[in-house]
Each structure stands twice: as C-alpha cells, then as structure tokens.
Design an enzyme around this catalytic site. Structure first.
Site, mmCIF file in Angstrom:
data_model
loop_
_atom_site.group_PDB
_atom_site.id
_atom_site.type_symbol
_atom_site.label_atom_id
_atom_site.label_comp_id
_atom_site.label_asym_id
_atom_site.label_seq_id
_atom_site.Cartn_x
_atom_site.Cartn_y
_atom_site.Cartn_z
ATOM 1 N N ASP A 25 23.009 73.400 -9.490
ATOM 2 C CA ASP A 25 23.498 72.260 -10.324
ATOM 3 C C ASP A 25 24.123 71.070 -9.663
ATOM 4 O O ASP A 25 23.838 69.902 -9.686
ATOM 5 C CB ASP A 25 24.629 72.698 -11.151
ATOM 6 N N MET A 26 24.843 71.298 -8.608
ATOM 7 C CA MET A 26 25.616 70.091 -7.768
ATOM 8 C C MET A 26 24.678 69.661 -6.734
ATOM 9 O O MET A 26 24.904 68.505 -6.499
ATOM 10 C CB MET A 26 26.931 70.852 -7.296
#
Length: 383
Positions: free
Chosen positions: A172-173
């Site tokens: 995600d990041m």
C-alpha cells in the site's frame, strides 16, 4: 521550515480510501500541495474506523496518512454530486489520485480519459490492486492478499514455518510512493510541454518490484528462493544470532574482509581462511556448515560487549529493537523525524526528506469528515 515547501500552490484532488491513494496524497500534502480529499458521505474513508487508538472522530491510522488535507463529502451515486467533483477538478486541480474499485470512476465519468479530454494539462493517477490489464485487473485487493499472491509471503520466515506477512503495509505505502514518483515526473514534463499524463500503478506491481533481486535470481537460475529467516539468500553471514541470555544481535558481514574481522573478534581467525568460507560465494554454498559454527561461538558472548567489539572492528551489527526502544533512541531524536501536529494534538512520523537541512512540518491533523463541505462552494466554475 522557513523556506517555501516545494509543492506550494499545487492542487490535488484525492478520490481515495484506506492507505495507498491517501498515502500518496499525504506525501504530496506534506510537500506543500493543497489536497482535497473526497470521502463517502456519512461514513468517510474506511481507515477512519481502523484501530482502537483514536483522535477526534477517527483512528490514529487515518490521521497518520491524512495530515493537513481538506475533507469534502460526496455521493458517487448522485449525478449532481459527481458533477460537482468534476467541476472542482476541472477548475482547480493539477493532480488527481484515485484508488476506487476498478470501473467506478469510468462509470460515473470521473476517469482520466474523460477529465483529460476536457483538461489536457491534468495529471491523473490510477492506483489498483492488480494493474490495469490482465486476468486479475478487476479483482480487489488489500496488502495482506497482495503479499500472499505475489510470492512475498513465500520468502518470510524459515522453511516449514506457517506463512506470515510483513506487518507493515509495504505494498500500500510503496504504491503510494510509486504514485508520487510518477506524478512528480509527469509534473516536471508538464512544465515543459503543458500536457499532463495518465499514470497507472498497482499494489501487485509494487510487490513484484520489491522482489526484484529474488525474481531476478530465479529467472536466471531456475531455482525458487528458499526461506532464510532473518538471513539473506545472497550474503552470508547476514542475519541475527542469539547471544548469551537469548539476546539477539544482527550481524551484517557483507564482504570477505568483514567476515575475517568477525572471525577475529570471535577468536577464530582460522575460520576466515578456511577454503569453504573464504569468499562470499563459498559461504553461501556452505551456509549450513558455517552458521552453526558461528552461532555456537556467539551464544557464549555477552550481547553488549560483542556489539562493542564488532563495532570497533568495523563489522556492522545491532540489536533487535522494539518500537519503544527505537522511539527512545538518540538517533531518532537527532534526526527530528518524529514530530507533533500543529497544537501538539498528536505525534507521528514526518517525511524521510529534508530540504537544505529542513524537514517539512507536519501541519494539522487529518480532517474531520466533511470539514470543508459543502462541495458546491468549491466547484463554482463550470465544467
């Protein structure tokens, strides 16, 4: 930070939720952009409810990746609300970043093709789970699922262990970071041409990119990577060892000289000259023989004393710290990367960037849901 932030004056519309698109918006906002976050009316970003540690109406997790943003609520099932979002983008936005389920923005006319036809200078970034093409393109996905299906989980732990995930949402990041790199590259190009771009990235592609070394090894050897716990497939010794009383010490002897230095500190210089272990290639081939020998010597040593001796010999090493120990460390304090939002309302991590030795400030906490409603006051220009 006294100097102007590098993205001051840039306007971003984030049609995102959870973590990947919000983290991209968070980075751009911390660099000075004005970020308007479009949230579902009534419930808002899913991350507002993720976690028991809270500030105001939302979990700390939400605030951690939404600092300083504006929040306006909208209903994508309502054509008037969709029209207001489109007007806002066409009248104000330099950049759009979105991670809604594939097909939603196309269905309501908020997709890149539609908006860029009306505003060619727009930079539009799509974040999906599995990418814009292929048999999985319509599948939803969260970070743990991506870790599983991308092969990432197959690398974690030791042989025979149950599958585990990295407890950090690295995909995600990481995808949020790739989104920012694509966006900023397109922004530089737009300054030359006046034309924007459509950028596509995904969690799955990010997971594959994180595994560049392991995948490259496989493609050129035909051998699937094995699990090595805290160790490394290509470098030995490069892992944690247990010292006396069970304390762990990470030792990273990344070349032949460092390995010989390690052996000298352990009182076994002859090991450094053993033909089985003299080069990294041989140590990798003979790890099953070498590692138990090293462990037998290291477990007799006191961790703090061994750490000091290794540091004096130039061998990279360090204890395995817990988060509370990290937060109490002199290094973290010296870096100044931990800060408080304006008014000291909450503490979090700043960007790992400094400009002329100045780190961008954290600004204010994440916005209250709908804090900048009504949307129509922000979208007064026609499409």
């Amino acid at each position: 930070m006294t100097r102007p932030l590098p993205l001051a004056g840039v306007k971003v519309v984030e049609i995102g939720h959870s973590l990947s698109a919000p983290y991209a918006g968070h980075i751009l906002g911390q660099l000075g952009a004005t970020v308007t976050k479009i949230e579902n009316a009534g419930v808002g970003d899913h991350a507002r409810a993720w976690g028991s540690v809270r500030h105001g109406d939302a979990a700390i997790m939400f605030h951690a990746v939404n600092l300083g943003k504006e929040s306006v609520t909208a209903d994508l099932r309502d054509s008037r609300s969709v029209g207001q979002i489109a007007n806002l983008i066409l009248s104000e936005a330099d950049i759009v970043v979105q991670n809604l389920k594939r097909g939603i923005v196309e269905r309501v006319g908020l997709d890149a093709a539609t908006l860029r036809a009306a505003k060619p200078a727009l930079i539009y970034c799509n974040i999906t789970a599995f990418g814009s093409t292929g048999p999985l393109r319509d599948h939803p996905g969260y970070d743990p699922l991506i870790q599983a299906v991308s092969g990432m989980m197959s690398l974690l732990g030791r042989a025979g262990d149950p599958s585990i995930r990295i407890p950090i949402s690295v995909n995600d990041m990481g995808t949020g970071m790739w989104a920012c790199m694509g966006i900023l590259s397109a922004y530089i190009e737009r300054s030359k041409t006046g034309v924007g771009a459509t950028i596509d990235t995904s969690l799955y592609e990010t997971a594959l990119a994180w595994q560049t070394v392991q995948i490259s090894d496989y493609l050129n050897s035909g051998e699937a990577p094995e699990r090595h716990g805290s160790g490394n497939a290509n470098i030995v010794p490069y892992q944690t060892f247990f010292c006396r009383n069970g304390e762990e010490l990470m030792i990273s002897a990344g070349n032949d000289k460092l390995f010989r230095s390690l052996c000298s500190v352990l009182g076994a210089p002859e090991l450094g000259g053993d033909p089985r272990f003299a080069t990294n290639d041989m140590r990798v081939r003979n790890r099953s023989a070498l590692l138990p020998m090293l462990q037998a010597m290291i477990c007799e040593r006191n961790r703090p004393n061994l750490e000091k001796e290794l540091e004096a010999a130039g061998v990279p090493c360090g204890r395995v710290n817990s988060i509370d120990q990290v937060m109490g460390s002199a290094q973290v304090s010296a870096l100044g990367i931990i800060g408080a939002t304006s008014g000291n309302e909450l503490k979090t991590v700043g960007l790992p960037l400094a400009f002329d030795s100045c780190r961008p400030p954290l600004g204010r906490p994440g916005p209250r849901l709908g804090a900048h409603d009504p949307l129509e006051t922000r979208s007064h220009h026609g499409a």
